[in-house]
Design an enzyme around this catalytic site. Structure first.
Site, short mmCIF file in Angstrom:
data_model
loop_
_atom_site.label_atom_id
_atom_site.label_comp_id
_atom_site.label_asym_id
_atom_site.label_seq_id
_atom_site.Cartn_x
_atom_site.Cartn_y
_atom_site.Cartn_z
N ARG A 171 0.88 -1.17 0.00
CA ARG A 171 0.00 0.00 0.00
C ARG A 171 0.91 1.22 0.00
O ARG A 171 2.13 1.10 0.12
CB ARG A 171 -1.00 0.00 1.17
CG ARG A 171 -0.65 -0.66 2.44
CD ARG A 171 0.43 0.00 3.22
NE ARG A 171 0.20 1.43 3.37
CZ ARG A 171 1.13 2.31 3.65
NH1 ARG A 171 2.41 1.94 3.78
NH2 ARG A 171 0.85 3.59 3.77
N GLY A 172 0.30 2.40 -0.12
CA GLY A 172 1.08 3.62 -0.27
C GLY A 172 1.21 3.92 -1.75
O GLY A 172 1.57 3.04 -2.55
N ALA A 173 0.92 5.18 -2.12
CA ALA A 173 0.75 5.51 -3.54
C ALA A 173 1.93 5.11 -4.43
O ALA A 173 1.75 4.39 -5.43
CB ALA A 173 0.43 7.00 -3.67
N ARG A 183 -7.38 -0.15 -6.93
CA ARG A 183 -7.64 0.94 -5.98
C ARG A 183 -7.73 2.25 -6.76
O ARG A 183 -6.84 2.55 -7.55
CB ARG A 183 -6.53 1.02 -4.92
CG ARG A 183 -6.45 -0.23 -4.03
CD ARG A 183 -5.56 -0.02 -2.83
NE ARG A 183 -6.19 0.85 -1.85
CZ ARG A 183 -5.55 1.32 -0.77
NH1 ARG A 183 -4.28 1.01 -0.57
NH2 ARG A 183 -6.18 2.10 0.09
N GLN A 208 -1.95 2.29 9.95
CA GLN A 208 -0.63 2.39 9.31
C GLN A 208 0.36 3.18 10.17
O GLN A 208 1.57 2.95 10.11
CB GLN A 208 -0.75 3.09 7.94
CG GLN A 208 -1.48 2.30 6.89
CD GLN A 208 -2.95 2.64 6.83
OE1 GLN A 208 -3.55 3.02 7.84
NE2 GLN A 208 -3.56 2.51 5.67
N ASP A 228 -1.89 10.91 -1.93
CA ASP A 228 -2.24 9.88 -2.93
C ASP A 228 -2.55 10.49 -4.28
O ASP A 228 -2.43 9.84 -5.32
CB ASP A 228 -3.42 9.05 -2.44
CG ASP A 228 -2.95 8.15 -1.32
OD1 ASP A 228 -2.89 8.64 -0.17
OD2 ASP A 228 -2.59 6.99 -1.60
N ASN A 250 -5.23 12.33 0.79
CA ASN A 250 -4.35 11.43 1.54
C ASN A 250 -5.24 10.61 2.49
O ASN A 250 -6.46 10.77 2.54
CB ASN A 250 -3.29 12.24 2.32
CG ASN A 250 -2.19 11.35 2.88
OD1 ASN A 250 -1.63 10.52 2.15
ND2 ASN A 250 -1.87 11.50 4.16
N LYS A 251 -4.62 9.73 3.22
CA LYS A 251 -5.32 8.82 4.13
C LYS A 251 -6.37 9.54 4.96
O LYS A 251 -6.14 10.65 5.46
CB LYS A 251 -4.26 8.16 5.03
CG LYS A 251 -4.74 7.20 6.08
CD LYS A 251 -5.65 6.12 5.57
CE LYS A 251 -5.18 5.42 4.32
NZ LYS A 251 -6.25 4.61 3.67
O1 MRU Z 1 -4.51 3.15 2.10
P1 MRU Z 1 -3.03 3.36 2.01
O2 MRU Z 1 -2.28 2.79 3.17
O3 MRU Z 1 -2.49 2.91 0.67
O4 MRU Z 1 -2.87 4.93 2.07
C1 MRU Z 1 -1.58 5.46 2.08
C2 MRU Z 1 -1.51 6.91 2.24
O5 MRU Z 1 -2.51 7.58 2.34
C3 MRU Z 1 -0.16 7.52 2.18
O6 MRU Z 1 -0.06 8.62 3.04
C4 MRU Z 1 0.10 7.97 0.73
O7 MRU Z 1 -0.11 6.92 -0.14
C5 MRU Z 1 1.44 8.52 0.55
S1 MRU Z 1 2.64 7.26 0.58
C6 MRU Z 1 4.16 7.86 0.26
#
Ligand code: MRU
Length: 329
Positions: free
Chosen positions: A46-48, A80, A179, A220, A230-231
């Site tokens: 996970r994470g963009a 996603r 996270q 994201d 973002n999250k």
């Molecule tokens: O749902 P996730 O864990 O994929 O969400 C991740 C985030 O929101 C991060 O802050 C974002 O992707 C930036 S990662 C460098």
């Protein structure tokens, strides 16, 4: 780094299983496009930026195993919706599809390598913008686990740490997938960076009662006017920092910037499985049958953001105009 997030060897994508961290450090080998798509959906990765890299490697697996382009591309695009890095990486792979397998694999590797370089550029910005003695709040995990190496928000933090600035990090837990508590705390402790986990609800109290100097989060998808998705929970944090007159920064590679969207209103927000809210690690915590909403992201308006750190530099307000200039680089 003493671990890795994503690696590729011909025909195999290897991921650290982030659903098991921090209690178990295990790696999974994926050899089909379907396995790669499911790993993204279930947040093994996970994470963009990490999602983008993994999808690119998924296309390399497709090339190796003879899966038709349309089938693999469509499956990975369905995983996603919010992180634009997924679509950006798949667009790049699409442009290379006429090449032989080695050429397609080289493009996926180039995406990985560029994300490493972008992280390094964000760390350099962190060396400058984070002050010695700063207390920093971060939300979710925007670290090595969310990118190739170093991270985005955590690259900024690592940059300050490596030039020996004395810093302290508050990681909010980041309900519902945790996270912050599970991943950010694990990563920063491994680096010997002073980190304290707080519940999401504690941020306002911390700002009111002790010194929290600055917030840094990832993103994201960033729209052309600087609004940043973002999250879920990031918008609340940004609003609190704005209210208290303290700076809120976003760090993201340029692959997260979506200049085709005029504002954050156009960003699709993923709704995830209600079980993420009603259960914690398989244990029910809300009454059976209760109505649940689980939006996974929110949008922070540009006016609450003091700067966006990218490998093209630090965009300062007016963010829309700064991003427009950077887009031409
Ligand atoms: O749902 P996730 O864990 O994929 O969400 C991740 C985030 O929101 C991060 O802050 C974002 O992707 C930036 S990662 C460098």
């Amino acid at each position: 780094m003493t671990f890795f997030t994503v690696r590729y060897a011909p025909g195999t994508v290897t991921l650290i299983d982030q659903t098991k961290l921090p209690t178990e450090e295990t790696y999974v080998d994926l050899k089909t496009v379907e396995d790669v798509a499911r790993a993204i959906e279930t947040m093994i990765v996970r994470g963009a930026p990490a999602i983008g890299i993994t999808a690119a490697y998924g296309m390399a697996v497709a090339a190796r195993t003879g899966v038709p382009f349309e089938e693999a591309d469509a499956r990975l695009r369905r995983t996603r919706p919010t992180a634009v890095n997924l679509f950006w990486a798949l667009d790049r792979m699409k442009a290379k599809w006429g090449d032989d397998t080695a050429g397609i694999e080289a493009e996926a590797q180039a995406i990985y390598d560029e994300e490493v370089a972008a992280s390094e550029a964000m760390a350099k910005i962190g060396e400058e913008i984070i002050e010695d003695g700063a207390s920093i709040l971060t939300h979710c995990n925007a670290g090595a686990l969310a990118t190739a190496e170093l991270g985005t928000a955590l690259a900024v933090i690592r940059g300050a740490h490596r030039v020996k600035k004395k810093i302290r990090v508050f990681a909010d837990e980041t309900r519902p997938v945790l996270q912050g508590a599970r991943l950010t705390a694990w990563e920063l402790m491994r680096d010997g960076i002073d980190v304290t986990v707080v519940s999401d609800g504690a941020v306002a109290h911390l700002l009111a009662t002790e010194q929290v100097d600055v917030a840094v989060t990832g993103a994201d998808r960033i729209a052309a006017n600087g609004d940043a998705a973002n999250k879920i929970g990031t918008r609340g944090v940004a609003c609190l920092f704005y209210h208290h007159g303290r700076p809120f920064y976003v760090a993201a590679p340029w692959s997260t910037v979506d200049m085709s969207l005029a504002s954050g209103d156009e960003i699709e927000i993923e709704e995830r499985n209600p079980e993420e809210v009603t259960h914690v690690r398989g244990q029910r915590i809300a009454p059976e049958g209760v109505k649940v909403r689980n939006p996974a992201f929110d949008v922070t308006p540009a006016k609450w953001i003091n700067g966006i750190a990218t490998e093209r530099g630090l965009a300062r307000p007016h963010l829309g105009r700064a991003l427009e200039r950077m887009a031409k680089k």
